[in-house]
Design a protein around this motif. Structure first.
Motif, PDB file in Angstrom:
ATOM      1  N   SER A 215      65.506 -57.665  54.708  1.00 22.22           N
ATOM      2  CA  SER A 215      64.929 -56.672  53.055  1.00 22.22           C
ATOM      3  C   SER A 215      64.739 -55.389  53.535  1.00 22.22           C
ATOM      4  CB  SER A 215      62.755 -56.828  54.031  1.00 22.22           C
ATOM      5  OG  SER A 215      62.806 -57.093  55.641  1.00 22.22           O
ATOM      6  N   ALA A 216      65.438 -55.101  54.967  1.00 24.90           N
ATOM      7  CA  ALA A 216      66.362 -53.855  55.487  1.00 24.90           C
ATOM      8  C   ALA A 216      66.762 -53.200  54.468  1.00 24.90           C
ATOM      9  CB  ALA A 216      66.801 -53.959  56.547  1.00 24.90           C
ATOM     10  N   HIS A 217      65.834 -51.872  54.171  1.00 23.96           N
ATOM     11  CA  HIS A 217      66.438 -50.536  52.941  1.00 23.96           C
ATOM     12  C   HIS A 217      66.232 -50.962  51.264  1.00 23.96           C
ATOM     13  CE1 HIS A 217      68.812 -48.819  56.650  1.00 23.96           C
ATOM     14  NE2 HIS A 217      69.225 -50.112  56.697  1.00 23.96           N
ATOM     15  N   LEU A 218      65.061 -51.900  51.374  1.00 30.30           N
ATOM     16  CA  LEU A 218      64.322 -52.297  50.102  1.00 30.30           C
ATOM     17  C   LEU A 218      63.352 -51.558  50.009  1.00 30.30           C
ATOM     18  CD1 LEU A 218      65.247 -55.763  49.961  1.00 30.30           C
ATOM     19  CD2 LEU A 218      66.772 -53.712  49.174  1.00 30.30           C
ATOM     20  N   ASP A 219      63.446 -51.382  49.039  1.00 32.96           N
ATOM     21  CA  ASP A 219      61.400 -51.475  48.745  1.00 32.96           C
ATOM     22  C   ASP A 219      60.567 -51.937  48.685  1.00 32.96           C
ATOM     23  OD1 ASP A 219      60.352 -52.442  45.779  1.00 32.96           O
ATOM     24  OD2 ASP A 219      62.832 -52.089  45.694  1.00 32.96           O
TER      25      ASP A 219
ATOM     26  N   ALA B 171      61.195 -55.678  48.696  1.00 30.01           N
ATOM     27  CA  ALA B 171      61.490 -56.113  50.798  1.00 30.01           C
ATOM     28  C   ALA B 171      60.757 -57.665  50.727  1.00 30.01           C
ATOM     29  CB  ALA B 171      61.458 -55.247  51.719  1.00 30.01           C
TER      30      ALA B 171
END
Length: 168
Positions: free
Chosen positions: A35-39, A43
Motif C-alpha cells: 500500500s506504500a505511496h497509494l491514495d 491503499a
C-alpha cells in the motif's frame, strides 16, 4: 554471483515465509509494502488484499515445475489462444506454483521481467478467482496480485460463507 536454485523441498518454507510477510502488520510487512505511496482508498484495498493472500497461502496446494517442464509449458503456451481462466480450470481452490527456471512473458518485448512463482485462490462458490505472482526485474523481486471478485467473498478458506470447500 551464484544463481540461487529453488527446489521442491523449499516450497513449504517459501509458503510459510510469504504468508507470514503478507500477514505482518508492521512497517516492513506485506500490507505496508503493497500500500506504500497509494491514495488512501487504493491503499486500504491493497492492505486487505495482502491479508487475504496470507490466509489463502496457508491453505495452498504446493506445486513445483522443473526447468524441463517449465520450458515445455512455455513452448506449448505460445501456440495457445488468449483464454479467460475459470475456477474449474485450477488444480485446487488455493495453490502456489514455483518454477525452477523463471518464466519470461512473450509480451515483455525484450523487458527483463520474469515470473518465478504464482498463486491462486477461488472465491465464493467458484464464480471468481484471483491470481498473484512473484517476479524479478533486473534483480529486484516484486509481487503483484489481480483479483476478480463477483461478490463480497475474498480468499477465505474454511471461513463461513466462502463456499470454496477448503478446510484449514
Amino acid at each position: 554471483m551464484t544463481k540461487q536454485v529453488i527446489t521442491a523441498r523449499d516450497l513449504p518454507g517459501i509458503r510459510a515465509e510469504l504468508a507470514a510477510w503478507l500477514g505482518d502488520p508492521g512497517p516492513d510487512g506485506g500490507p505496508a509494502v503493497w500500500s506504500a505511496h497509494l491514495d488512501p482508498v487504493t491503499a486500504a484495498i491493497e492492505r486487505r488484499a495482502a491479508a487475504d493472500w496470507s490466509v489463502s497461502l496457508r491453505a495452498a496446494q504446493l506445486d513445483y515445475a522443473s526447468a524441463d517442464m517449465t520450458r515445455l509449458a512455455v513452448s506449448a503456451g505460445l501456440a495457445l489462444p488468449t483464454y479467460q481462466l475459470h475456477a474449474e480450470d485450477l488444480p485446487s481452490p488455493h495453490g502456489l506454483v514455483v518454477w525452477e527456471e523463471p518464466v519470461v512473458s512473450p509480451e515483455a518485448a525484450g523487458d527483463a521481467m520474469s515470473s518465478i512463482a504464482a498463486s491462486w485462490a477461488v472465491h465464493g462458490r467458484g464464480e471468481g478467482a484471483g491470481a498473484g505472482w512473484l517476479g524479478r526485474t533486473e534483480g529486484q523481486s516484486h509481487a503483484a496480485s489481480q483479483t476478480r471478485r463477483p461478490g463480497p467473498c475474498g480468499p477465505c478458506p474454511g471461513v463461513e460463507g466462502c463456499g470454496c470447500g477448503t478446510a484449514v
